[in-house]
Design a protein around this motif. Structure first.
Motif, PDB file in Angstrom:
ATOM      1  N   THR A  26       0.894  -1.193  -0.068  1.00  0.00           N
ATOM      2  CA  THR A  26       0.157  -0.137   0.034  1.00  0.00           C
ATOM      3  C   THR A  26       0.777   1.360  -0.116  1.00  0.00           C
ATOM      4  OG1 THR A  26      -0.272  -0.188   2.346  1.00  0.00           O
ATOM      5  CG2 THR A  26      -2.030  -0.889   1.041  1.00  0.00           C
ATOM      6  N   LYS A  30       0.891   4.033  -2.956  1.00  0.00           N
ATOM      7  CA  LYS A  30       0.712   5.741  -2.532  1.00  0.00           C
ATOM      8  C   LYS A  30       1.699   6.325  -3.443  1.00  0.00           C
ATOM      9  CE  LYS A  30       0.657   8.926   1.215  1.00  0.00           C
ATOM     10  NZ  LYS A  30       0.693   9.230   2.408  1.00  0.00           N
ATOM     11  N   GLU A  34       1.295   9.338  -6.483  1.00  0.00           N
ATOM     12  CA  GLU A  34       1.891  10.681  -5.922  1.00  0.00           C
ATOM     13  C   GLU A  34       3.069  11.251  -7.093  1.00  0.00           C
ATOM     14  OE1 GLU A  34       3.325  10.911  -1.845  1.00  0.00           O
ATOM     15  OE2 GLU A  34       1.325  10.630  -1.341  1.00  0.00           O
TER      16      GLU A  34
END
Length: 68
Positions: A26, A30, A34
Motif C-alpha cells: 500500500t 501511494k 503521487e
C-alpha cells in the motif's frame, strides 16, 4: 540509440508506466499515485544508468583526444 534514451527518460519523468500485473504494498501504491512509477526493476534501471554513463564517458574521452 538516442531515441531509445529519449523514450526511457520521458517514460520515467512522465510516470506513464502502469503497475498492472505487479504486486505492490500500500505504501508503494501511494508513492506511485503521487509521483508515478516505472515497470522496470532496480537492476534494469542500474543497467540503463551504467550504459548511458558509459556512452557519456566515451564521448568525453573522444572530445578530449582532439584538444591536446
Amino acid at each position: 540509440m538516442k531515441s531509445l534514451a529519449v523514450v526511457v527518460i520521458a517514460s520515467l519523468l512522465a510516470g506513464c508506466a502502469t503497475t498492472k500485473g505487479l504486486q505492490l504494498s500500500t505504501e508503494d501504491e501511494k508513492e506511485c499515485a503521487e509521483v508515478g512509477c516505472t515497470a522496470w526493476s532496480e537492476r534494469q534501471l542500474e543497467g540503463f544508468a551504467k550504459h548511458f554513463y558509459g556512452l557519456g564517458v566515451k564521448a568525453g574521452i573522444q572530445r578530449q583526444k582532439g584538444s591536446i
